[in-house]
Design a protein around this motif. Structure first.
Motif, PDB file in Angstrom:
ATOM      1  N   GLY A   1       0.686  -0.946   0.288  1.00  0.00           N
ATOM      2  CA  GLY A   1       0.040  -0.337   0.024  1.00  0.00           C
ATOM      3  C   GLY A   1       0.493   1.272   0.340  1.00  0.00           C
ATOM      4  N   VAL A   2       0.093   2.796  -0.064  1.00  0.00           N
ATOM      5  CA  VAL A   2       0.596   3.681  -0.210  1.00  0.00           C
ATOM      6  C   VAL A   2      -0.717   4.781   0.403  1.00  0.00           C
ATOM      7  CG1 VAL A   2       0.505   4.219  -2.295  1.00  0.00           C
ATOM      8  CG2 VAL A   2       2.547   5.183  -1.548  1.00  0.00           C
ATOM      9  N   PHE A   3       0.089   5.674   1.057  1.00  0.00           N
ATOM     10  CA  PHE A   3      -0.492   6.728   1.332  1.00  0.00           C
ATOM     11  C   PHE A   3      -0.126   7.908   1.615  1.00  0.00           C
ATOM     12  CE2 PHE A   3       0.884   5.114   4.803  1.00  0.00           C
ATOM     13  CZ  PHE A   3       1.188   5.952   5.745  1.00  0.00           C
ATOM     14  N   GLY A   4      -0.212   9.094   1.030  1.00  0.00           N
ATOM     15  CA  GLY A   4       0.526  10.508   1.332  1.00  0.00           C
ATOM     16  C   GLY A   4      -0.788  11.610   2.828  1.00  0.00           C
ATOM     17  N   MET A   5       0.153  11.999   3.512  1.00  0.00           N
ATOM     18  CA  MET A   5      -0.138  13.350   4.473  1.00  0.00           C
ATOM     19  C   MET A   5       0.724  13.698   4.308  1.00  0.00           C
ATOM     20  SD  MET A   5       0.181  10.746   7.718  1.00  0.00           S
ATOM     21  CE  MET A   5       1.742  10.405   7.557  1.00  0.00           C
ATOM     22  N   TRP A   6      -0.339  15.583   4.037  1.00  0.00           N
ATOM     23  CA  TRP A   6       0.064  17.120   4.139  1.00  0.00           C
ATOM     24  C   TRP A   6      -0.211  17.254   5.649  1.00  0.00           C
ATOM     25  CZ3 TRP A   6       0.488  19.665  -0.416  1.00  0.00           C
ATOM     26  CH2 TRP A   6       0.706  18.548  -1.077  1.00  0.00           C
ATOM     27  N   PHE A   7       0.153  18.561   6.077  1.00  0.00           N
ATOM     28  CA  PHE A   7       0.302  19.408   6.674  1.00  0.00           C
ATOM     29  C   PHE A   7      -0.384  20.384   6.584  1.00  0.00           C
ATOM     30  CE2 PHE A   7       2.725  15.332   7.382  1.00  0.00           C
ATOM     31  CZ  PHE A   7       2.058  15.299   8.576  1.00  0.00           C
ATOM     32  N   MET A   8      -0.979  21.270   7.389  1.00  0.00           N
ATOM     33  CA  MET A   8      -1.206  22.554   7.110  1.00  0.00           C
ATOM     34  C   MET A   8      -1.328  23.198   8.693  1.00  0.00           C
ATOM     35  SD  MET A   8      -3.774  20.736   6.920  1.00  0.00           S
ATOM     36  CE  MET A   8      -3.351  20.674   4.662  1.00  0.00           C
ATOM     37  N   THR A   9      -2.185  24.410   8.802  1.00  0.00           N
ATOM     38  CA  THR A   9      -2.890  25.613   9.342  1.00  0.00           C
ATOM     39  C   THR A   9      -3.893  25.778   9.291  1.00  0.00           C
ATOM     40  OG1 THR A   9      -0.794  25.433  11.131  1.00  0.00           O
ATOM     41  CG2 THR A   9      -2.684  26.703  11.006  1.00  0.00           C
ATOM     42  N   ARG A  10      -4.842  25.184   9.514  1.00  0.00           N
ATOM     43  CA  ARG A  10      -6.338  25.518   8.812  1.00  0.00           C
ATOM     44  C   ARG A  10      -7.220  26.535   9.706  1.00  0.00           C
ATOM     45  NH1 ARG A  10      -7.434  24.209   4.313  1.00  0.00           N
ATOM     46  NH2 ARG A  10      -6.488  20.907   4.250  1.00  0.00           N
ATOM     47  N   HIS A  11      -8.289  27.817  10.051  1.00  0.00           N
ATOM     48  CA  HIS A  11      -8.478  28.572  10.512  1.00  0.00           C
ATOM     49  C   HIS A  11      -9.117  27.626  11.630  1.00  0.00           C
ATOM     50  CE1 HIS A  11     -11.549  29.175   7.812  1.00  0.00           C
ATOM     51  NE2 HIS A  11     -12.011  29.535   8.405  1.00  0.00           N
ATOM     52  N   TYR A  12     -10.421  27.010  11.234  1.00  0.00           N
ATOM     53  CA  TYR A  12     -11.530  26.002  12.264  1.00  0.00           C
ATOM     54  C   TYR A  12     -10.592  24.879  12.696  1.00  0.00           C
ATOM     55  CZ  TYR A  12     -10.999  23.427   7.398  1.00  0.00           C
ATOM     56  OH  TYR A  12     -10.643  22.674   6.702  1.00  0.00           O
TER      57      TYR A  12
ATOM     58  N   GLY B   1       2.856  17.384  15.664  1.00  0.00           N
ATOM     59  CA  GLY B   1       2.021  18.887  16.704  1.00  0.00           C
ATOM     60  C   GLY B   1       0.475  18.849  15.885  1.00  0.00           C
ATOM     61  N   CYS B   2      -0.048  17.992  15.385  1.00  0.00           N
ATOM     62  CA  CYS B   2      -1.609  18.205  15.161  1.00  0.00           C
ATOM     63  C   CYS B   2      -1.876  18.284  15.609  1.00  0.00           C
ATOM     64  CB  CYS B   2      -1.687  16.842  13.713  1.00  0.00           C
ATOM     65  SG  CYS B   2      -0.623  17.447  12.077  1.00  0.00           S
ATOM     66  N   GLU B   3      -3.291  18.588  15.701  1.00  0.00           N
ATOM     67  CA  GLU B   3      -4.519  18.783  16.828  1.00  0.00           C
ATOM     68  C   GLU B   3      -5.367  18.036  15.570  1.00  0.00           C
ATOM     69  OE1 GLU B   3      -5.542  23.022  17.898  1.00  0.00           O
ATOM     70  OE2 GLU B   3      -3.669  23.679  17.342  1.00  0.00           O
ATOM     71  N   THR B   4      -5.603  17.905  14.761  1.00  0.00           N
ATOM     72  CA  THR B   4      -6.976  17.309  14.270  1.00  0.00           C
ATOM     73  C   THR B   4      -6.772  16.861  12.588  1.00  0.00           C
ATOM     74  OG1 THR B   4      -7.256  19.415  12.935  1.00  0.00           O
ATOM     75  CG2 THR B   4      -8.871  19.178  14.690  1.00  0.00           C
ATOM     76  N   SER B   5      -7.318  15.672  12.243  1.00  0.00           N
ATOM     77  CA  SER B   5      -6.975  15.209  11.008  1.00  0.00           C
ATOM     78  C   SER B   5      -8.974  14.998  10.347  1.00  0.00           C
ATOM     79  CB  SER B   5      -6.131  13.682  11.052  1.00  0.00           C
ATOM     80  OG  SER B   5      -6.654  12.780   9.755  1.00  0.00           O
ATOM     81  N   GLU B   6      -7.618  15.933   8.778  1.00  0.00           N
ATOM     82  CA  GLU B   6      -9.095  15.340   7.451  1.00  0.00           C
ATOM     83  C   GLU B   6      -8.969  15.175   7.026  1.00  0.00           C
ATOM     84  OE1 GLU B   6     -10.099  19.661   6.168  1.00  0.00           O
ATOM     85  OE2 GLU B   6      -8.766  20.977   8.117  1.00  0.00           O
ATOM     86  N   LEU B   7     -10.043  14.873   5.825  1.00  0.00           N
ATOM     87  CA  LEU B   7      -9.631  13.713   4.734  1.00  0.00           C
ATOM     88  C   LEU B   7     -10.649  14.319   3.815  1.00  0.00           C
ATOM     89  CD1 LEU B   7     -11.648  11.549   4.762  1.00  0.00           C
ATOM     90  CD2 LEU B   7      -9.692  10.372   6.055  1.00  0.00           C
TER      91      LEU B   7
ATOM     92  N   GLY C   1      -6.699  24.016  13.199  1.00  0.00           N
ATOM     93  CA  GLY C   1      -6.015  24.060  14.046  1.00  0.00           C
ATOM     94  C   GLY C   1      -4.805  23.281  13.063  1.00  0.00           C
ATOM     95  N   ARG C   2      -3.658  22.861  13.680  1.00  0.00           N
ATOM     96  CA  ARG C   2      -2.404  22.141  13.153  1.00  0.00           C
ATOM     97  C   ARG C   2      -3.746  21.134  12.705  1.00  0.00           C
ATOM     98  NH1 ARG C   2       1.697  22.704  10.151  1.00  0.00           N
ATOM     99  NH2 ARG C   2       3.220  20.624  10.473  1.00  0.00           N
ATOM    100  N   SER C   3      -3.264  20.747  11.334  1.00  0.00           N
ATOM    101  CA  SER C   3      -4.218  19.777  11.100  1.00  0.00           C
ATOM    102  C   SER C   3      -3.136  18.265  10.328  1.00  0.00           C
ATOM    103  CB  SER C   3      -5.216  20.012   9.894  1.00  0.00           C
ATOM    104  OG  SER C   3      -6.042  18.901   9.887  1.00  0.00           O
ATOM    105  N   CYS C   4      -3.604  17.156  10.375  1.00  0.00           N
ATOM    106  CA  CYS C   4      -2.903  16.774   9.378  1.00  0.00           C
ATOM    107  C   CYS C   4      -4.403  15.950   8.037  1.00  0.00           C
ATOM    108  CB  CYS C   4      -2.780  15.197   9.780  1.00  0.00           C
ATOM    109  SG  CYS C   4      -1.788  13.854   8.886  1.00  0.00           S
ATOM    110  N   GLU C   5      -3.887  15.685   7.100  1.00  0.00           N
ATOM    111  CA  GLU C   5      -4.318  15.127   6.068  1.00  0.00           C
ATOM    112  C   GLU C   5      -4.276  13.873   4.810  1.00  0.00           C
ATOM    113  OE1 GLU C   5      -7.149  16.502   1.818  1.00  0.00           O
ATOM    114  OE2 GLU C   5      -6.552  18.008   2.951  1.00  0.00           O
ATOM    115  N   PRO C   6      -4.581  13.394   5.298  1.00  0.00           N
ATOM    116  CA  PRO C   6      -4.545  11.548   4.726  1.00  0.00           C
ATOM    117  C   PRO C   6      -4.762  11.721   2.898  1.00  0.00           C
ATOM    118  CG  PRO C   6      -5.594  10.874   6.907  1.00  0.00           C
ATOM    119  CD  PRO C   6      -5.186  12.901   6.516  1.00  0.00           C
ATOM    120  N   ASP C   7      -3.756  11.216   2.228  1.00  0.00           N
ATOM    121  CA  ASP C   7      -3.902  10.934   1.446  1.00  0.00           C
ATOM    122  C   ASP C   7      -3.897  10.298   0.118  1.00  0.00           C
ATOM    123  OD1 ASP C   7      -5.809  13.324  -1.443  1.00  0.00           O
ATOM    124  OD2 ASP C   7      -3.308  14.166  -1.045  1.00  0.00           O
TER     125      ASP C   7
END
Length: 150
Positions: free
Chosen positions: A67-78, A115-121, A80-86
């Protein structure tokens, strides 16, 4: 970076994929995407992604890529610091065997360390099996993802 995990007697390794290793993930990305894009286009896009707060990992069982997967790291105003599995892809023969559950345990632990507070995808509308999985993981549907070709 290699992180090992054991689930139901299955030893898995999550290996960070480096930019120069992009060709080894292309067959799985092609299968995931239904061969919509050439390897050249995908290589160019992934090369850019590696320079944009993106990390890629391979999932290995007994040294074989499964398998394979990616992760994006960013800060969102709604959020906080977030990880987005992709682009999460697990080979058919490894599905429904606990690999996805172990994968998300890894993602959460890794994201917290960064340091992420949330995960969204995002999930394709027609991918019903993933919707059930993500809801069981505690994700909530918050909106729609829109895309416009320019």
């Amino acid at each position: 970076m290699t992180i090992f995990a054991e689930k139901k007697g299955m030893n898995l390794a999550f290996n960070k994929i480096l930019k120069e290793e992009i060709p080894q993930i292309l067959p799985m990305i092609q299968e995931l995407m239904g061969h919509q894009f050439s390897n050249e286009i995908l290589t160019q896009r992934f090369s850019e992604m590696f320079d944009q707060n993106y990390e890629c990992f391979g999932i290995f069982h007994e040294g074989k890529p499964v398998g394979v997967f990616g992760m994006w790291f960013m800060t969102r105003h709604y959020a906080g610091r977030s990880c987005e599995p992709d682009h999460i892809f697990i080979k058919e023969s490894y599905r429904s065997k606990g690999v996805g559950k172990k994968l998300f345990e890894f993602i959460y632990e890794y994201a917290i360390k960064k340091g992420c507070e949330t995960s969204e995808l995002n999930s394709y509308v027609s991918n019903y099996r993933s919707h059930k999985f993500y809801l069981n993981e505690g994700y909530e549907i918050k909106g729609y993802h829109f895309l416009k070709k320019l």
